[in-house]
Each structure stands twice: as C-alpha cells, then as structure tokens.
Design a protein around this motif. Structure first.
Motif, mmCIF file in Angstrom:
data_model
loop_
_atom_site.group_PDB
_atom_site.id
_atom_site.type_symbol
_atom_site.label_atom_id
_atom_site.label_comp_id
_atom_site.label_asym_id
_atom_site.label_seq_id
_atom_site.Cartn_x
_atom_site.Cartn_y
_atom_site.Cartn_z
ATOM 1 N N GLU A 165 5.542 -5.712 12.775
ATOM 2 C CA GLU A 165 5.687 -7.007 12.112
ATOM 3 C C GLU A 165 7.082 -7.569 12.412
ATOM 4 O O GLU A 165 8.020 -6.810 12.636
ATOM 5 C CB GLU A 165 5.543 -6.843 10.585
ATOM 6 N N LYS A 182 0.841 -1.201 0.000
ATOM 7 C CA LYS A 182 0.000 0.000 0.000
ATOM 8 C C LYS A 182 0.879 1.255 0.000
ATOM 9 O O LYS A 182 0.564 2.229 -0.667
ATOM 10 C CB LYS A 182 -0.918 0.007 1.236
ATOM 11 N N VAL A 183 1.979 1.207 0.712
ATOM 12 C CA VAL A 183 2.789 2.412 0.857
ATOM 13 C C VAL A 183 4.207 2.257 0.285
ATOM 14 O O VAL A 183 4.763 3.196 -0.264
ATOM 15 C CB VAL A 183 2.871 2.817 2.355
ATOM 16 N N LYS A 184 4.777 1.050 0.392
ATOM 17 C CA LYS A 184 6.174 0.897 -0.023
ATOM 18 C C LYS A 184 6.291 0.149 -1.349
ATOM 19 O O LYS A 184 5.486 -0.739 -1.635
ATOM 20 C CB LYS A 184 6.958 0.137 1.048
#
Ligand SMILES: Nc1ncnc2c1ncn2[C@@H]1O[C@H](COP(=O)(O)OP(=O)(O)O)[C@@H](O)[C@H]1O
Ligand SMILES: [Mg+2]
Length: 283
Positions: free
Chosen positions: A190, A13-15
C-alpha cells in the motif's frame, strides 16, 4: 510489549492504530489471525512481532535503495512509529505466478498471460505483473489505471511511479525468498501521500500475511500450492470444521478460540521460521 502511547484510533484486522500527534501514528502489530476471510479468536504467539520486524527489515532496505517509507522507529519489537499519510485507496498487487484471483480471471478469459507463460495453475509468469485493486470497499475489486486517474486518486505519471517501485520491491523480496528456499508467488503493498504529494510506501511489506510464499522444494505447477505459514490452519479448518464446504460468512469475527494448542504453537513456529529464513537473522 510496551503499553502503547497515544490516543487509540481504530483496529484493522491485524494492527491497532494510535494517534501520537505531530502527524505520526503508532502501529501495534497484534497476534491476530484470519483464515477464509474470517477473524479467528485464537492468537498466534509472536506473530505480531514477526510481522513488525520483517516489515522493519524491508523498510530499512528500502531506505538504503532510496524508496521512501513511513517508518520512523520501533518503540518495541511489535510496534512501529510511522508518518501519518493520506491513504491512497488502492492495493498494489505484484505477481510472479499464475495463482489466486488471477488464475480465476484467466479461466474466465478476462486476462491474457504474458507470452511464453504456461496456461496452468501456479505456472511462473514470464514477466512479473503489477495490478491494482480497490481498498476501502467491502470486497477488493480489480481497478483499471484509467479509473484510478478518473477518480482523481493518482495521475498516470504517479501510477507509473508506483508500478516501478512495486517492481523494485519485488526484486528486493525475490532475492531473500530465493536464498531462503521460498517462492514469492505474489504480494500486496500500500502507498500513501505526504503533504507535498510525495508517494510513500506504508503499512507492511514482505510478511507472510501480505505475501504468498511457497516452499520451493515442494513446488509443482499444475496444482494448488501450500502457502508457507497459514496452510496448516486452513487445512485444519477445512478438514475438522468443514470450512471447505461451509465457512462462516466473510468478515465474521469469531468469539471463541477453535484451534488446538499444538496447532497454534506450530503456526507460531512457522511465522518465526519465515522471519529467520527470509532475513537470515535469529528471531
Ligand atoms: N502510514 C500510514 N498512514 C495512514 N494509514 C496507514 C499507514 N500505514 C498503515 N495504514 C493503514 O492502517 C491499517 C493497518 O491495519 P491492518 O490491521 O493492516 O488493517 P486492514 O484490516 O485494513 O488490513 C490499514 O488500513 C492501513 O491502510
Ligand atoms: Mg492489513
């Protein structure tokens, strides 16, 4: 931004993720933003750099405290060279306040509050709680420690180790949040495993994308709280685009930008402010 080295693997989603060989990955933190589980087409200037520098700040603190992380170095302020690890397919959630899905489960009588905790929305938990959800499924789902070991993902000892590390990370982030005038309501981290089965902190930590920060001076238990940076985007989408009643399907990726320029700038400034208040450093 430097042109990323290596072979493009995939985008989260972001990276954006690149394989650079020798068991290393290059993570490029982009300016992408999601709200209501929908990926917006609008980009928030400097957001990627804020997330990358904040994560680096905490990963560096971890290494001083003897918590192993995936960080190797930053080729540029929005890029992180990391050890490529076997992903443990769970998200580890730390909670200091009764909020989000935890509040919903409490209302359905699915969880008990630690003794002495007020049974109201946004109440402070008398003790922090660590929970686990699945990661690689379409919707994150709470998972018991028994299931985690039954699936062979982690032994009970490894689960204990991760819980202890999560509580230490919580203390580390609480210290900065406190000084910055934020409440750290909850967070997600994570972990991965290296070739010797050692557990290593991966992905990102301490960012407004992975933590719920509230403005301490505006905190009032018993009602919904504004989350520090994204709330202005949420409010706009709900008030102006009707997303409170009719949001796009979760997982949708929008093709056209929909945020006014001023709101994009303001959101960008809020990410930068979060960085500066948490780290005490100029962006
Ligand atoms: N050191 C690492 N080794 C392997 N995978 C990693 C590592 N660090 C992060 N990842 C994975 O890379 C992805 C990062 O991209 P992101 O945009 O955050 O994805 P997501 O949409 O899943 O949140 C995540 O799926 C994360 O689990
Ligand atoms: Mg992520």
């Amino acid at each position: 931004m430097n042109k990323p080295a290596g072979r493009y693997l995939r985008s989260g989603k972001v990276k954006d993720i690149y394989d650079v060989g020798e068991a290393r990955l290059l993570l490029v933190y982009t300016n992408r933003l999601s709200s209501h589980d929908v990926m917006l087409a609008d980009e928030i200037p400097h957001k990627g750099e804020v997330l990358c520098r904040l994560s680096t700040y905490y990963f560096s603190k971890c290494s001083i405290s003897g918590i192993e992380t995936h960080l190797i170095e930053n080729p540029s302020p929005d890029q992180m060279l990391v050890k490529k690890l076997f992903l443990i397919p769970i998200e580890v959630i730390g909670r200091n306040y009764v909020y989000g899905s935890f509040w919903k489960r409490f209302q359905r009588h699915e969880v008990k509050l630690p003794e002495g905790t007020d049974p109201i929305l946004a109440a402070k938990l008398r003790e922090p709680i660590v929970e686990f959800t699945t990661k690689l499924e379409s919707k994150d789902r709470l998972i018991t420690e028994k299931d985690i070991s039954t699936y062979g993902w982690l032994t009970p000892d490894e689960i204990d180790e991760i819980r202890t590390v999560a509580l230490r990370l919580n203390n580390m982030m609480l210290e900065d949040a406190e000084r910055a005038g934020f409440i750290l309501a909850d967070f997600k981290v994570e972990f991965g495993k290296d070739e010797n089965d050692k557990i290593v902190l991966i992905d990102e930590i301490g960012t407004p994308d992975g933590c719920r920060f509230w403005e301490k001076s505006k905190y009032q238990p018993g009602r919904a709280q504004d989350s520090f940076d994204k709330q202005i985007v949420r409010d706009y989408l709900e008030k102006e685009k009707g997303w409170n009643k009719n949001p796009p399907k979760p997982g949708t990726k929008l093709k056209e930008p929909i945020l006014p320029d001023q709101l994009v700038q303001k959101t960008s400034q809020r990410y930068i402010e979060a960085y500066e208040r948490l780290t005490g450093e100029k962006f």
